[in-house]
Motif scaffolding. Structure first.
Motif, PDB file in Angstrom:
ATOM      1  N   TRP A   1       5.925   0.012   9.229  1.00  0.00           N
ATOM      2  CA  TRP A   1       6.021  -0.683  10.517  1.00  0.00           C
ATOM      3  C   TRP A   1       7.473  -0.950  10.870  1.00  0.00           C
ATOM      4  CZ3 TRP A   1       3.365  -2.802  14.625  1.00  0.00           C
ATOM      5  CH2 TRP A   1       1.970  -2.695  14.614  1.00  0.00           C
ATOM      6  N   PHE A   2       8.228  -1.514   9.933  1.00  0.00           N
ATOM      7  CA  PHE A   2       9.603  -1.896  10.231  1.00  0.00           C
ATOM      8  C   PHE A   2      10.459  -0.677  10.572  1.00  0.00           C
ATOM      9  CE2 PHE A   2       8.562  -5.568   7.245  1.00  0.00           C
ATOM     10  CZ  PHE A   2       8.304  -6.444   8.298  1.00  0.00           C
ATOM     11  N   ARG A   3      10.217   0.433   9.882  1.00  0.00           N
ATOM     12  CA  ARG A   3      10.985   1.648  10.205  1.00  0.00           C
ATOM     13  C   ARG A   3      10.697   2.133  11.614  1.00  0.00           C
ATOM     14  NH1 ARG A   3       9.595   3.142   4.831  1.00  0.00           N
ATOM     15  NH2 ARG A   3       7.945   4.520   5.612  1.00  0.00           N
ATOM     16  N   GLY A   4       9.497   1.815  12.115  1.00  0.00           N
ATOM     17  CA  GLY A   4       9.116   2.257  13.446  1.00  0.00           C
ATOM     18  C   GLY A   4       9.574   1.347  14.568  1.00  0.00           C
ATOM     19  N   LEU A   5      10.189   0.221  14.237  1.00  0.00           N
ATOM     20  CA  LEU A   5      10.674  -0.707  15.261  1.00  0.00           C
ATOM     21  C   LEU A   5      12.184  -0.569  15.373  1.00  0.00           C
ATOM     22  CD1 LEU A   5       8.562  -3.915  14.455  1.00  0.00           C
ATOM     23  CD2 LEU A   5       8.285  -2.374  16.393  1.00  0.00           C
ATOM     24  N   GLY A   6      12.638  -0.042  16.504  1.00  0.00           N
ATOM     25  CA  GLY A   6      14.054   0.217  16.688  1.00  0.00           C
ATOM     26  C   GLY A   6      14.911  -1.028  16.752  1.00  0.00           C
TER      27      GLY A   6
ATOM     28  N   THR B   1       4.829 -10.348   9.067  1.00  0.00           N
ATOM     29  CA  THR B   1       3.744  -9.739   9.839  1.00  0.00           C
ATOM     30  C   THR B   1       4.331  -8.905  10.972  1.00  0.00           C
ATOM     31  OG1 THR B   1       2.225 -11.546   9.313  1.00  0.00           O
ATOM     32  CG2 THR B   1       1.666 -10.175  11.212  1.00  0.00           C
ATOM     33  N   PRO B   2       4.387  -7.578  10.822  1.00  0.00           N
ATOM     34  CA  PRO B   2       5.031  -6.743  11.843  1.00  0.00           C
ATOM     35  C   PRO B   2       4.374  -6.836  13.217  1.00  0.00           C
ATOM     36  CG  PRO B   2       4.746  -5.522   9.803  1.00  0.00           C
ATOM     37  CD  PRO B   2       3.964  -6.785   9.658  1.00  0.00           C
TER      38      PRO B   2
ATOM     39  N   THR C   1      -1.652  -5.515  -2.682  1.00  0.00           N
ATOM     40  CA  THR C   1      -0.371  -6.035  -2.214  1.00  0.00           C
ATOM     41  C   THR C   1       0.663  -4.919  -2.143  1.00  0.00           C
ATOM     42  OG1 THR C   1      -0.872  -8.171  -3.230  1.00  0.00           O
ATOM     43  CG2 THR C   1       1.401  -7.788  -2.572  1.00  0.00           C
ATOM     44  N   ARG C   2       0.648  -4.019  -3.109  1.00  0.00           N
ATOM     45  CA  ARG C   2       1.577  -2.878  -3.056  1.00  0.00           C
ATOM     46  C   ARG C   2       1.300  -2.010  -1.839  1.00  0.00           C
ATOM     47  NH1 ARG C   2       0.504  -2.824  -8.733  1.00  0.00           N
ATOM     48  NH2 ARG C   2      -1.003  -1.119  -8.465  1.00  0.00           N
ATOM     49  N   ARG C   3       0.029  -1.766  -1.539  1.00  0.00           N
ATOM     50  CA  ARG C   3      -0.302  -0.968  -0.350  1.00  0.00           C
ATOM     51  C   ARG C   3       0.123  -1.698   0.916  1.00  0.00           C
ATOM     52  NH1 ARG C   3      -5.155  -0.220  -3.321  1.00  0.00           N
ATOM     53  NH2 ARG C   3      -6.252  -1.694  -1.965  1.00  0.00           N
ATOM     54  N   PHE C   4      -0.089  -3.010   0.935  1.00  0.00           N
ATOM     55  CA  PHE C   4       0.301  -3.811   2.089  1.00  0.00           C
ATOM     56  C   PHE C   4       1.809  -3.733   2.307  1.00  0.00           C
ATOM     57  CE2 PHE C   4       1.365  -8.252   3.627  1.00  0.00           C
ATOM     58  CZ  PHE C   4       1.032  -7.994   4.953  1.00  0.00           C
ATOM     59  N   ALA C   5       2.592  -3.843   1.245  1.00  0.00           N
ATOM     60  CA  ALA C   5       4.050  -3.763   1.355  1.00  0.00           C
ATOM     61  C   ALA C   5       4.481  -2.395   1.879  1.00  0.00           C
ATOM     62  CB  ALA C   5       4.691  -4.044  -0.005  1.00  0.00           C
ATOM     63  N   LYS C   6       3.798  -1.356   1.448  1.00  0.00           N
ATOM     64  CA  LYS C   6       4.118  -0.009   1.935  1.00  0.00           C
ATOM     65  C   LYS C   6       3.878   0.091   3.435  1.00  0.00           C
ATOM     66  CE  LYS C   6       3.003   4.880   1.236  1.00  0.00           C
ATOM     67  NZ  LYS C   6       2.174   5.848   0.451  1.00  0.00           N
ATOM     68  N   ARG C   7       2.771  -0.476   3.925  1.00  0.00           N
ATOM     69  CA  ARG C   7       2.492  -0.445   5.370  1.00  0.00           C
ATOM     70  C   ARG C   7       3.518  -1.278   6.130  1.00  0.00           C
ATOM     71  NH1 ARG C   7      -2.682  -1.474   3.565  1.00  0.00           N
ATOM     72  NH2 ARG C   7      -2.750  -3.531   4.561  1.00  0.00           N
TER      73      ARG C   7
ATOM     74  N   THR D   1      12.922 -10.819   8.270  1.00  0.00           N
ATOM     75  CA  THR D   1      11.620 -10.287   7.885  1.00  0.00           C
ATOM     76  C   THR D   1      11.792  -9.305   6.727  1.00  0.00           C
ATOM     77  OG1 THR D   1       9.597  -9.267   8.762  1.00  0.00           O
ATOM     78  CG2 THR D   1      11.686  -8.445   9.630  1.00  0.00           C
ATOM     79  N   GLY D   2      10.725  -8.644   6.364  1.00  0.00           N
ATOM     80  CA  GLY D   2      10.734  -7.733   5.237  1.00  0.00           C
ATOM     81  C   GLY D   2       9.375  -7.735   4.566  1.00  0.00           C
ATOM     82  N   ALA D   3       9.188  -6.812   3.636  1.00  0.00           N
ATOM     83  CA  ALA D   3       7.900  -6.677   2.954  1.00  0.00           C
ATOM     84  C   ALA D   3       7.631  -7.890   2.069  1.00  0.00           C
ATOM     85  CB  ALA D   3       7.878  -5.400   2.118  1.00  0.00           C
ATOM     86  N   THR D   4       6.376  -8.073   1.728  1.00  0.00           N
ATOM     87  CA  THR D   4       5.974  -9.205   0.901  1.00  0.00           C
ATOM     88  C   THR D   4       6.720  -9.215  -0.427  1.00  0.00           C
ATOM     89  OG1 THR D   4       4.042 -10.326  -0.036  1.00  0.00           O
ATOM     90  CG2 THR D   4       4.035  -7.937  -0.128  1.00  0.00           C
TER      91      THR D   4
END
Length: 318
Positions: free
Chosen positions: A284-289, A108-109, A274-280, A16-19
């Motif tokens: 999300w990914f940082r918050g998933l251990g 999609t987180p 799209t930039r804002r979406f990638a930031k979100r 996974t990863g940002a767009t």
């Protein structure tokens, strides 16, 4: 639905990863190394006819490696997280019955989290209450409705974008029908498994490089015929439903076709969104251990990245 040690998704591979980070090319290399079939982890790839704006893998790649959970419903239909999870579990079992590995690929987180931890589906829809809130939305707009959600459920509001009206309405509906914030009810599913007990790999690039890749992708989508794709959906009677319309790029092109702004403005709006979406996504990914991050640069080869993942010392876990 309560998370369980019998969850078949916990033993799958995830890329996974940002767009626009470069998941598709790495996924193809990784699938070959793992003898895997790919399951889409993209909430918008489920919609038929929405190909360019959702960056679905081209047909030749889908022929080379079997892909699943793409083109599941028409864009005027609704599709829930619960439906996605159920179809994913069915696909996982079928792939394993064929002696192959399931490899989820996408950005999609929420889908990732629901597979790993389960999800809170909430009480049944209260359509009278929901229609009241939808009437409020038409009267006051999404920003004001989001502000009301912030007052009663600041945790949920911090995770829901101000333009994601479907989730804002649902969160307010749950609060008003139960008296309890939806975020509190979701806490049951906040504990995941340690990263060394699952195979969740997140591709990550330098922010400036990521921004450039996003801008190139948006330009390429228009060169590939995004406007024509949207016009074709409309001409074919496939009006986008509430969920499908949230896909980045589609509502902006619809507004362009309706004369709300010109083409250049539509392009810039999509790039900014799209930039804002990638930031979100990154948040999300940082918050998933469960996630393990793979930092990559402009000169990294997809085959080499796939090799790093496939030979990760912890990836051979049982």
């Amino acid at each position: 639905m309560t998370p369980t040690t019998e969850n078949p998704a916990l033993d799958c591979w995830y890329l996974t990863g940002a767009t626009a980070v470069g998941k598709t090319s790495v996924a193809m290399e990784l699938a070959r190394r793992l003898d895997a079939e790919i399951l889409s982890l993209d909430s918008m790839a489920v919609y038929r006819g929405m190909d360019i704006g959702t960056a679905k893998p081209p047909a030749e790649l889908r022929r080379a490696v079997p892909h699943h959970l793409i083109d599941v419903v028409d864009p005027d239909e609704e599709f829930s997280v619960a439906q996605y999870r159920e179809l994913s579990f069915q696909a996982i079992r079928a792939i394993r019955d064929r002696g192959r590995q399931p490899l989820f690929v996408g950005g999609t987180p929420l889908y990732l989290k629901c597979l790993l931890r389960g999800f809170f589906d909430g009480p049944p829809a209260d359509w009278d209450l929901r229609n009241e809130i939808l009437t409020e939305l038409e009267t006051v707009g999404s920003e004001a409705l989001h502000a009301r959600l912030t007052q009663v459920d600041p945790v949920a509001a911090s995770l829901i974008h101000v333009n994601d009206t479907r989730r804002i309405v649902r969160a307010l509906e749950v609060y008003r029908s139960t008296g309890e914030p939806i975020s509190h009810q979701q806490m049951e599913f906040e504990d995941g498994v340690p990263a060394d007990q699952c195979r969740v790999f997140v591709l990550r690039r330098d922010r400036d490089e990521q921004r450039e890749r996003i801008e190139r992708r948006v330009d390429q989508m228009f060169d590939d015929g995004l406007v024509e794709e949207v016009q074709g959906l409309i001409d074919g009677g496939k009006q986008l439903g509430r969920t499908a319309r949230q896909a980045v790029g589609y509502c902006e092109v619809i507004d362009y076709l309706n004369g709300k702004h010109d083409l250049a403005e539509a392009v810039e709006l999509i790039k900014a969104r799209t930039r804002r979406f990638a930031k979100r996504q990154r948040t999300w990914f940082r918050g998933l251990g469960e996630c393990r991050f793979i930092d990559i640069g402009p000169d990294d080869n997809p085959a080499a990245i796939a090799e790093r993942i496939a030979t990760d010392p912890q990836a051979g876990l049982s």
